[in-house]
Design an enzyme around this catalytic site. Sequence first.
Site, short mmCIF file in Angstrom:
data_model
loop_
_atom_site.label_atom_id
_atom_site.label_comp_id
_atom_site.label_asym_id
_atom_site.label_seq_id
_atom_site.Cartn_x
_atom_site.Cartn_y
_atom_site.Cartn_z
N HIS A 125 0.83 -1.21 0.00
CA HIS A 125 0.00 0.00 0.00
C HIS A 125 0.86 1.26 0.00
CE1 HIS A 125 0.42 -0.84 4.41
NE2 HIS A 125 0.49 0.48 4.50
N ASP A 137 0.46 -7.77 0.52
CA ASP A 137 0.67 -6.34 0.70
C ASP A 137 2.18 -6.10 0.68
OD1 ASP A 137 0.62 -3.69 1.33
OD2 ASP A 137 -0.29 -3.93 3.32
N GLY A 160 2.89 5.09 9.84
CA GLY A 160 4.29 5.37 9.53
C GLY A 160 5.17 4.14 9.68
N SER A 169 4.28 1.25 8.49
CA SER A 169 4.00 0.38 7.35
C SER A 169 5.26 0.04 6.57
CB SER A 169 3.02 1.07 6.39
OG SER A 169 1.71 0.97 6.86
N SER A 175 1.95 -4.53 7.55
CA SER A 175 0.84 -4.18 6.68
C SER A 175 -0.10 -3.20 7.38
CB SER A 175 0.08 -5.45 6.26
OG SER A 175 -1.09 -5.12 5.54
#
Length: 353
Positions: A196, A226, A306, A308, A324
């Site tokens: 993402h 992801d 942040g 991720s 994720s």
Amino acid sequence: MGIAAAAVLLPNANASQSGSGEDRPGGPRKMSAASASDLLRQLGEQLGDSYGGAYYDAGKQQLVVNVVGDNNNVNVQVRRAGAVARSVRNSSAELKSATESLSRQAAVPGTAWAVDPRTNQVVVTADRTVTGRQWDRLESAVEALGDGMARIQKSAGEFKPFIEGGDAIFGGGSRCSLGFNVTTQDGQPGFLTAGHCGVAAEQWSEEPGGAPIGTVQEAVFPGEGDFALVTYDDPATQAPSAVDVGGGQLLEIQQAADAAVGQEVFRMGSTTGLRDGQVTGLNATVNYPEGTVTGLIQTDVCAEPGDSGGALFTRDGDAVGLTSGGSGDCTSGGETFFQPVTTALEAVGAQIG
């Protein structure tokens, strides 16, 4: 556990969990979580319909294998392999069928499910946004699976990817975390991060509004994972196989490895730093507002926006996952989901180091 965890983590980075003098030939033996995953890959294929999942007992350092029915030959086979045989009701095939039914009947945004081998059930989690008719739909779908197959639990937070404006990376007004440095199949240096993040911006830099250092080559989100592969724009970039765990310390990453339920893991992210916890589920499905993502690792490790894309790894230096999303934060806790590194590497044709 915060940044101070680095002092606890690093001195034990090469500690072995196997080879105990308490091991007994033909009976349960102590092993590391990585060794348990290796053994499970062998056993799971051999047990057939009798297999009901497995998990790692971190306290006893043993692999526990669920066995359906009273087939003594299967129990003996498990024990001879060095694992603990445990009698359960539901087979892995039945539990998988239950998750597929949920995907058809209950793909409501704000829900997630994964098989918990410790309870031999599918655990369905609904966040605070699942109410009214959506809750009724979810509850009905779980009840239709039959007694003892699944259970519902509520989360106080809201499931969402942890993206926001290891090491912070910036792109398109968003902030994420670098996961693991890799080498692509054509020999170029690059890194993995969350998918993402990869669909949010094509180029990423080390500073907000800074010059780009890498360009997205492939990104998957939502869907079957992801993850994203970003290659460094400068082919001469030195990309060490290590995770910055804070305090000026690095943990060398040795290899990619599959996760095991019950395994101790550490997460590093640019917002909340170093945190630890345990793997609670595998092959998890999460219904984010942006769409459904499958094949994830579920944990009780906290994370915040942040984080991720940040690295999930073991104290032995195994790369396990990429952050994720999930619910909660590092004050209240919650559930966090990770993209398995092994499947991401296979999909993009890259390798650690």
